[in-house]
Design a protein around this motif. Structure first.
Motif, PDB file in Angstrom:
ATOM      1  N   TYR A  62      -1.158   6.547   5.422  1.00  6.30           N
ATOM      2  CA  TYR A  62      -2.554   6.787   6.164  1.00  6.30           C
ATOM      3  C   TYR A  62      -2.512   5.844   7.488  1.00  6.30           C
ATOM      4  CZ  TYR A  62      -4.144   9.184   1.990  1.00  6.30           C
ATOM      5  OH  TYR A  62      -4.080  10.058   0.946  1.00  6.30           O
ATOM      6  N   LEU A  63      -3.088   6.315   8.558  1.00  2.36           N
ATOM      7  CA  LEU A  63      -3.233   5.749   9.904  1.00  2.36           C
ATOM      8  C   LEU A  63      -4.165   4.447   9.765  1.00  2.36           C
ATOM      9  CD1 LEU A  63      -2.635   5.469  12.831  1.00  2.36           C
ATOM     10  CD2 LEU A  63      -4.838   6.715  13.213  1.00  2.36           C
ATOM     11  N   GLN A  65      -3.680   2.394   7.060  1.00  5.22           N
ATOM     12  CA  GLN A  65      -2.617   1.385   6.440  1.00  5.22           C
ATOM     13  C   GLN A  65      -1.864   0.887   7.727  1.00  5.22           C
ATOM     14  OE1 GLN A  65      -1.135   4.460   3.736  1.00  5.22           O
ATOM     15  NE2 GLN A  65      -2.289   3.650   1.872  1.00  5.22           N
ATOM     16  N   PHE A  66      -1.709   1.674   8.638  1.00  3.76           N
ATOM     17  CA  PHE A  66      -0.735   1.065   9.621  1.00  3.76           C
ATOM     18  C   PHE A  66      -1.858  -0.046  10.534  1.00  3.76           C
ATOM     19  CE2 PHE A  66       1.575   5.072   9.126  1.00  3.76           C
ATOM     20  CZ  PHE A  66       2.735   4.267   8.596  1.00  3.76           C
ATOM     21  N   PHE A  67      -2.968   0.410  10.736  1.00  2.00           N
ATOM     22  CA  PHE A  67      -3.831  -0.529  11.054  1.00  2.00           C
ATOM     23  C   PHE A  67      -4.098  -1.762  10.435  1.00  2.00           C
ATOM     24  CE2 PHE A  67      -6.772   2.965  13.206  1.00  2.00           C
ATOM     25  CZ  PHE A  67      -5.688   3.140  14.216  1.00  2.00           C
ATOM     26  N   GLN A  68      -4.205  -1.854   9.000  1.00  2.00           N
ATOM     27  CA  GLN A  68      -3.901  -3.040   8.001  1.00  2.00           C
ATOM     28  C   GLN A  68      -2.656  -3.630   8.470  1.00  2.00           C
ATOM     29  OE1 GLN A  68      -3.550  -2.325   4.067  1.00  2.00           O
ATOM     30  NE2 GLN A  68      -3.538  -4.390   3.541  1.00  2.00           N
ATOM     31  N   ILE A  69      -1.435  -3.181   8.564  1.00  2.00           N
ATOM     32  CA  ILE A  69      -0.345  -3.759   9.025  1.00  2.00           C
ATOM     33  C   ILE A  69      -0.367  -4.390  10.469  1.00  2.00           C
ATOM     34  CG2 ILE A  69       2.397  -3.390   9.066  1.00  2.00           C
ATOM     35  CD1 ILE A  69       2.170  -1.216   7.411  1.00  2.00           C
ATOM     36  N   ALA A 100       5.852  -0.129   8.653  1.00  2.00           N
ATOM     37  CA  ALA A 100       6.348   0.876   7.704  1.00  2.00           C
ATOM     38  C   ALA A 100       5.579   0.788   6.362  1.00  2.00           C
ATOM     39  CB  ALA A 100       7.866   0.702   7.227  1.00  2.00           C
ATOM     40  N   VAL A 101       5.086   1.807   5.943  1.00  2.00           N
ATOM     41  CA  VAL A 101       4.425   2.176   4.422  1.00  2.00           C
ATOM     42  C   VAL A 101       5.297   2.913   3.558  1.00  2.00           C
ATOM     43  CG1 VAL A 101       2.592   3.025   3.411  1.00  2.00           C
ATOM     44  CG2 VAL A 101       2.076   2.080   5.836  1.00  2.00           C
ATOM     45  N   PHE A 102       5.457   2.445   2.592  1.00  2.00           N
ATOM     46  CA  PHE A 102       6.137   2.912   1.348  1.00  2.00           C
ATOM     47  C   PHE A 102       5.244   3.242   0.366  1.00  2.00           C
ATOM     48  CE2 PHE A 102       9.021   3.165  -2.206  1.00  2.00           C
ATOM     49  CZ  PHE A 102      10.237   3.919  -1.695  1.00  2.00           C
ATOM     50  N   PRO A 103       4.928   4.518   0.466  1.00  2.00           N
ATOM     51  CA  PRO A 103       3.845   5.025  -0.582  1.00  2.00           C
ATOM     52  C   PRO A 103       4.338   5.609  -1.757  1.00  2.00           C
ATOM     53  CG  PRO A 103       4.367   6.778   1.162  1.00  2.00           C
ATOM     54  CD  PRO A 103       5.073   5.422   1.404  1.00  2.00           C
ATOM     55  N   PHE A 104       4.705   4.703  -2.767  1.00  2.00           N
ATOM     56  CA  PHE A 104       5.305   5.081  -4.032  1.00  2.00           C
ATOM     57  C   PHE A 104       4.566   5.999  -4.846  1.00  2.00           C
ATOM     58  CE2 PHE A 104       3.091   0.759  -4.829  1.00  2.00           C
ATOM     59  CZ  PHE A 104       2.464   0.938  -5.904  1.00  2.00           C
ATOM     60  N   PRO A 111       9.988   5.399   3.110  1.00  2.00           N
ATOM     61  CA  PRO A 111       9.107   4.787   4.144  1.00  2.00           C
ATOM     62  C   PRO A 111       8.593   5.802   5.153  1.00  2.00           C
ATOM     63  CG  PRO A 111      11.194   3.777   4.058  1.00  2.00           C
ATOM     64  CD  PRO A 111      11.176   5.005   3.027  1.00  2.00           C
ATOM     65  N   GLN A 112       7.358   5.560   5.454  1.00  2.00           N
ATOM     66  CA  GLN A 112       6.639   6.314   6.575  1.00  2.00           C
ATOM     67  C   GLN A 112       6.739   5.171   7.802  1.00  2.00           C
ATOM     68  OE1 GLN A 112       6.010   9.697   5.878  1.00  2.00           O
ATOM     69  NE2 GLN A 112       7.469   8.995   4.447  1.00  2.00           N
ATOM     70  N   PHE A 113       7.056   5.431   8.953  1.00  2.00           N
ATOM     71  CA  PHE A 113       7.137   4.349  10.260  1.00  2.00           C
ATOM     72  C   PHE A 113       6.062   4.813  11.005  1.00  2.00           C
ATOM     73  CE2 PHE A 113      11.252   5.008   8.264  1.00  2.00           C
ATOM     74  CZ  PHE A 113      11.460   4.004   8.051  1.00  2.00           C
ATOM     75  N   HIS A 114       5.683   3.761  11.783  1.00  2.00           N
ATOM     76  CA  HIS A 114       4.827   3.731  12.857  1.00  2.00           C
ATOM     77  C   HIS A 114       5.229   2.943  14.035  1.00  2.00           C
ATOM     78  CE1 HIS A 114       0.630   4.688  14.744  1.00  2.00           C
ATOM     79  NE2 HIS A 114       0.666   3.329  15.244  1.00  2.00           N
ATOM     80  N   PHE A 115       5.173   3.266  15.206  1.00  2.00           N
ATOM     81  CA  PHE A 115       6.106   2.677  16.165  1.00  2.00           C
ATOM     82  C   PHE A 115       5.416   2.191  17.251  1.00  2.00           C
ATOM     83  CE2 PHE A 115       9.585   5.168  14.194  1.00  2.00           C
ATOM     84  CZ  PHE A 115      10.471   4.026  13.970  1.00  2.00           C
TER      85      PHE A 115
END
Length: 138
Positions: A62-63, A65-69, A100-104, A111-115
């Protein structure tokens, strides 16, 4: 042999894409934003880029989750990474290239990536400002 398919798929990704693991479970903080957290994984990929990965039990990334990272990125860039006792483990010598989020929880986890790190960092900062404004009224 792996007990969990997600572990096998992560290991396969790591062998193919990651040059080195830098820090796992790294504590980080920002005195500017007054935030902190524990980053799951900082790594260098085989292209020499730094990436931050977070492991999630969700079925997709989820977006938010990328904000958290991105928050971890801000904190790591400002002060580095520490162990639980406060000893500095790593101070980056360059900017973080992507998240990267790895949604297990995904059927075949990958992995899903956000650049867009600049945009995600702004998103995290905006969320912190909104949180503080909302809670200042209480």
């Amino acid at each position: 042999s792996y007990e969990h398919e997600a572990v096998r798929l992560f290991a396969e990704f790591a062998v193919n894409e990651i040059k080195r693991f830098i820090v796992s479970e790294g504590h980080c903080y920002s005195t500017e934003l007054w935030t902190g957290g524990i980053s799951d994984l900082l790594f260098e990929d085989k292209q020499g880029r730094l990436g931050i990965m977070d492991f999630k039990s969700s079925k997709e990334a989820y977006l938010s989750q990328f904000f958290q990272i991105a928050g971890y990125d801000i904190e790591i860039s400002e002060n580095g990474l520490y162990d639980a006792d406060g000893k500095q483990l790593y101070k980056p010598d360059r900017s973080i290239g992507y998240y990267a989020v790895f949604p297990f929880g995904m059927e075949k986890p990958e992995p899903q990536f956000h650049f867009d790190t600049v945009g995600a960092r702004k998103g995290f900062e905006a969320a912190v400002v909104l949180y503080k404004l909302i809670n200042a009224e209480k």
